[in-house]
Design a protein around this motif. Structure first.
Motif, mmCIF file in Angstrom:
data_model
loop_
_atom_site.group_PDB
_atom_site.id
_atom_site.type_symbol
_atom_site.label_atom_id
_atom_site.label_comp_id
_atom_site.label_asym_id
_atom_site.label_seq_id
_atom_site.Cartn_x
_atom_site.Cartn_y
_atom_site.Cartn_z
ATOM 1 N N LEU A 178 31.227 41.961 37.517
ATOM 2 C CA LEU A 178 32.370 41.014 37.856
ATOM 3 C C LEU A 178 33.644 42.065 37.436
ATOM 4 O O LEU A 178 33.592 42.606 36.462
ATOM 5 N N THR A 179 34.432 42.105 38.484
ATOM 6 C CA THR A 179 35.737 42.878 38.253
ATOM 7 C C THR A 179 36.880 42.078 38.494
ATOM 8 O O THR A 179 37.244 41.266 39.433
ATOM 9 N N LEU A 180 37.493 41.978 37.235
ATOM 10 C CA LEU A 180 39.008 41.119 37.206
ATOM 11 C C LEU A 180 40.083 41.978 37.722
ATOM 12 O O LEU A 180 40.141 42.956 37.154
ATOM 13 N N ASP A 181 40.865 41.435 38.581
ATOM 14 C CA ASP A 181 42.111 42.376 38.748
ATOM 15 C C ASP A 181 42.969 42.710 37.644
ATOM 16 O O ASP A 181 43.118 41.668 36.705
ATOM 17 N N ASP A 182 43.582 43.696 37.570
ATOM 18 C CA ASP A 182 44.538 44.354 36.325
ATOM 19 C C ASP A 182 43.741 43.822 35.004
ATOM 20 O O ASP A 182 44.528 43.554 34.077
ATOM 21 N N ASP A 183 42.445 44.135 35.030
ATOM 22 C CA ASP A 183 41.717 44.216 33.612
ATOM 23 C C ASP A 183 40.905 45.372 33.428
ATOM 24 O O ASP A 183 40.042 45.526 34.611
ATOM 25 N N PRO A 184 41.098 46.081 32.433
ATOM 26 C CA PRO A 184 40.242 47.260 32.399
ATOM 27 C C PRO A 184 38.686 46.889 32.119
ATOM 28 O O PRO A 184 37.912 48.011 32.407
ATOM 29 N N ARG A 185 38.267 45.840 31.787
ATOM 30 C CA ARG A 185 36.988 45.206 31.653
ATOM 31 C C ARG A 185 36.091 45.280 33.166
ATOM 32 O O ARG A 185 36.595 44.723 33.923
ATOM 33 N N ILE A 201 40.180 32.780 38.248
ATOM 34 C CA ILE A 201 39.153 32.536 37.264
ATOM 35 C C ILE A 201 39.339 31.838 36.254
ATOM 36 O O ILE A 201 38.447 31.356 35.536
ATOM 37 N N ALA A 202 40.521 31.515 36.205
ATOM 38 C CA ALA A 202 40.875 30.576 34.738
ATOM 39 C C ALA A 202 40.157 29.323 34.622
ATOM 40 O O ALA A 202 40.093 28.486 35.548
ATOM 41 N N GLY A 203 39.375 29.415 33.740
ATOM 42 C CA GLY A 203 38.473 28.123 33.496
ATOM 43 C C GLY A 203 37.155 27.920 34.294
ATOM 44 O O GLY A 203 36.416 26.722 34.071
ATOM 45 N N VAL A 204 36.912 28.845 35.184
ATOM 46 C CA VAL A 204 35.781 28.898 36.095
ATOM 47 C C VAL A 204 34.425 29.766 35.243
ATOM 48 O O VAL A 204 34.783 30.742 34.806
ATOM 49 N N GLY A 205 33.365 29.098 35.428
ATOM 50 C CA GLY A 205 32.266 29.891 34.855
ATOM 51 C C GLY A 205 31.456 30.355 35.894
ATOM 52 O O GLY A 205 31.246 29.787 36.939
ATOM 53 N N ILE A 206 30.969 31.521 35.690
ATOM 54 C CA ILE A 206 30.080 32.287 36.643
ATOM 55 C C ILE A 206 28.740 32.503 35.774
ATOM 56 O O ILE A 206 28.938 33.338 34.627
ATOM 57 N N PHE A 248 29.834 34.088 32.238
ATOM 58 C CA PHE A 248 31.111 34.588 31.936
ATOM 59 C C PHE A 248 32.214 33.165 32.236
ATOM 60 O O PHE A 248 31.828 32.816 33.419
ATOM 61 N N VAL A 249 33.035 32.852 31.423
ATOM 62 C CA VAL A 249 34.019 32.136 31.857
ATOM 63 C C VAL A 249 35.418 32.614 31.743
ATOM 64 O O VAL A 249 35.819 33.360 30.619
ATOM 65 N N GLY A 250 36.292 32.456 32.638
ATOM 66 C CA GLY A 250 37.587 33.328 32.679
ATOM 67 C C GLY A 250 38.536 32.413 31.938
ATOM 68 O O GLY A 250 38.443 31.163 31.852
ATOM 69 N N ASP A 251 39.409 33.099 31.186
ATOM 70 C CA ASP A 251 40.498 32.425 30.394
ATOM 71 C C ASP A 251 41.838 32.974 30.641
ATOM 72 O O ASP A 251 42.756 32.915 30.054
ATOM 73 N N ILE A 252 42.152 33.448 31.860
ATOM 74 C CA ILE A 252 43.115 33.928 32.327
ATOM 75 C C ILE A 252 43.366 33.789 33.909
ATOM 76 O O ILE A 252 42.205 34.043 34.504
ATOM 77 N N HIS A 253 44.546 33.407 34.267
ATOM 78 C CA HIS A 253 44.638 33.486 35.920
ATOM 79 C C HIS A 253 44.499 34.729 36.662
ATOM 80 O O HIS A 253 45.648 35.631 36.616
ATOM 81 N N ARG A 254 43.355 35.239 37.273
ATOM 82 C CA ARG A 254 43.335 36.485 37.679
ATOM 83 C C ARG A 254 42.237 36.147 38.641
ATOM 84 O O ARG A 254 41.455 35.241 38.622
ATOM 85 N N ARG A 255 42.123 37.061 39.903
ATOM 86 C CA ARG A 255 41.146 37.185 40.998
ATOM 87 C C ARG A 255 40.018 37.888 40.193
ATOM 88 O O ARG A 255 40.244 38.879 39.596
ATOM 89 N N VAL A 256 38.668 37.392 40.570
ATOM 90 C CA VAL A 256 37.563 38.295 40.251
ATOM 91 C C VAL A 256 36.680 38.560 41.511
ATOM 92 O O VAL A 256 36.515 37.508 42.243
ATOM 93 N N LEU A 257 36.307 39.590 41.384
ATOM 94 C CA LEU A 257 35.212 40.333 42.482
ATOM 95 C C LEU A 257 33.842 40.021 42.027
ATOM 96 O O LEU A 257 33.718 40.695 40.859
ATOM 97 N N VAL A 258 32.852 39.330 42.396
ATOM 98 C CA VAL A 258 31.566 39.184 42.054
ATOM 99 C C VAL A 258 30.690 40.026 42.796
ATOM 100 O O VAL A 258 30.560 39.614 43.960
#
Length: 108
Positions: A39-46, A25-30, A56-66
């Motif tokens: 939106l659920t980001l891997d290893d992120d409590p948010r 998701i790094a640099g990707v906008g949804i 939402f624009v990702g600022d870290i290298h993680r997978r996201v489920l929409v």
């Protein structure tokens, strides 16, 4: 030949309860254009909920489920393909018959 891919943008219709995955998701906008997505980001409590007009624009290298709470439409911007051709390697290790050459595939 350029090795830098051009960013792409696309829209996606998600039926109720559908899940769309972005590998990095790094640099990707949804942006939610209609409906409501979670939106659920891997290893992120948010956990983020987007309603129409929210982005939402990702600022870290993680997978996201929409996940679509209801039938929804999202716009995904600056997404890069999951697999990119690797530039040719110019060192002896690449020529070793014991090594597999890159084929632009990403691990599952």
């Amino acid at each position: 030949m350029s090795t830098n891919p051009t960013p792409s943008s696309f829209r996606l219709e998600l039926p109720r309860h559908a899940i769309f995955t972005v590998a990095d998701i790094a640099g990707v906008g949804i942006e939610c254009q209609s409906g409501c997505v979670w939106l659920t980001l891997d290893d992120d409590p948010r956990d983020l909920v987007l309603e129409p007009g929210e982005r939402f624009v990702g600022d870290i290298h993680r997978r996201v489920l929409v996940s679509a709470f209801e039938a929804s439409r999202i716009a995904v911007s600056h997404a890069l393909p999951a697999a990119m051709p690797m530039p040719p390697q110019r060192h002896a290790a690449a020529a070793s018959p014991a090594r597999l050459g890159p084929h632009g595939l990403s691990p599952a």
